[in-house]
Design an enzyme around this catalytic site. Structure first.
Site, PDB file in Angstrom:
ATOM      1  N   LYS A  84       0.798   3.604 -30.134  1.00 51.91           N
ATOM      2  CA  LYS A  84       1.686   2.617 -29.664  1.00 51.91           C
ATOM      3  C   LYS A  84       2.728   3.342 -28.846  1.00 51.91           C
ATOM      4  O   LYS A  84       3.635   4.370 -29.202  1.00 51.91           O
ATOM      5  CB  LYS A  84       2.682   1.883 -30.672  1.00 51.91           C
ATOM      6  CG  LYS A  84       2.371   0.455 -30.604  1.00 51.91           C
ATOM      7  CD  LYS A  84       3.146  -0.216 -32.174  1.00 51.91           C
ATOM      8  CE  LYS A  84       3.064  -1.556 -31.878  1.00 51.91           C
ATOM      9  NZ  LYS A  84       3.998  -2.235 -32.959  1.00 51.91           N
TER      10      LYS A  84
HETATM   11  O1  G3P Z   1       5.215  -4.917 -34.218  1.00 54.14           O
HETATM   12  C1  G3P Z   1       6.178  -5.130 -33.477  1.00 54.14           C
HETATM   13  C2  G3P Z   1       6.863  -6.839 -33.708  1.00 54.14           C
HETATM   14  O2  G3P Z   1       5.741  -7.386 -34.353  1.00 54.14           O
HETATM   15  C3  G3P Z   1       8.125  -6.664 -34.181  1.00 54.14           C
HETATM   16  O3  G3P Z   1       8.586  -8.182 -34.865  1.00 54.14           O
HETATM   17  O4  G3P Z   1       9.966  -9.471 -36.151  1.00 54.14           O
HETATM   18  O5  G3P Z   1      10.874  -7.127 -35.350  1.00 54.14           O
HETATM   19  O6  G3P Z   1      10.575  -9.020 -33.909  1.00 54.14           O
HETATM   20  P1  G3P Z   1       9.961  -8.672 -34.939  1.00 54.14           P
END
Ligand code: G3P
Length: 221
Positions: A84
């Site tokens: 990533k």
């Molecule tokens: O994996 C990255 C992403 O899904 C992060 O999600 O909930 O932290 O905005 P969030």
């Protein structure tokens, strides 16, 4: 549409795999921190072993050389390891080099369709648009999925759209309608997907009717 779990929690992954609902996993430094980050090397190895598909692991370097060094370490962890890389100029450069070495990249922190186009042109295997974080600031996160889909279709781009920052089942539904390739879902949202109040109500009624025939609940077939 593939379902990935957005977690670094091995127990959640095991449970999701048992249900047959996990095609892959995405992690990030914030998810790693929730699992008490220091044992992360062991956790990552376990995740790679138990996940029946790609596992995204994020670099934390921000310069090209540092990203490359960390990316190569990640890729050596297993055949299903995906690197990533954040959407920056240095990240795009690293993505291009990693593509030339046959290493799959998931370009993360995408918040508009042009960023997705750039990541695809650099050779990313996946782009990760963060829909929930756009919703959080009053924008319609899902609208960028529609736009990315149009752009990728226009130019026969094979990079996969991996919808990230999913907050609710509606994000999953809209992703499927728009033709996203993957959604990465937190465990609590995954558990909500099979639920419907009419399903629960119907099941209660079936079981109580059955007891009218067999009060002990026996199944005599
Ligand atoms: O994996 C990255 C992403 O899904 C992060 O999600 O909930 O932290 O905005 P969030």
């Amino acid at each position: 549409m593939k379902l990935f779990l957005d977690t670094a929690n091995v127990e959640e992954i095991r449970q999701g795999v048992q249900w047959g609902l996990v095609d892959g996993v995405t992690t990030n430094p914030s998810l790693a921190a929730k699992e008490k980050g220091t044992g992360f090397e062991t956790i990552v190895k376990q995740i790679l072993k138990e996940t029946p598909g790609p596992v995204s692991i994020e670099v934390v370097a921000t310069d090209y050389e540092g990203m490359m060094e960390q990316a190569l370490r990640i890729s050596r962890l297993g055949d299903n390891a995906v690197v990533k890389i954040p959407m920056t100029l240095e990240g795009l450069r690293a993505t291009k080099t990693l593509k030339s070495k046959g290493i799959a990249v998931n370009c993360t922190l995408i918040f508009n369709p042009v960023q997705a186009l750039l990541a695809a042109k650099s050779g990313a295997e996946y782009v990760s648009p963060f829909v929930g974080r756009l919703d959080d600031i009053g924008e319609d996160g899902m609208s960028i999925i529609e736009q990315i889909k149009t752009i990728f279709t226009n130019y026969d781009i094979e990079t996969k759209i991996l919808v990230a920052s999913i907050r609710n089942p509606l994000h999953v539904l809209r992703s499927a309608i728009m033709g996203a390739d993957v959604v990465t879902i937190p465990f609590d949202v995954l558990k909500k997907l099979p639920s419907h109040p009419k399903t629960d109500e119907g099941l209660v009624r079936f079981l109580s009717d059955w007891k009218k025939i067999f009060p002990d609940g026996r199944f005599p077939l």
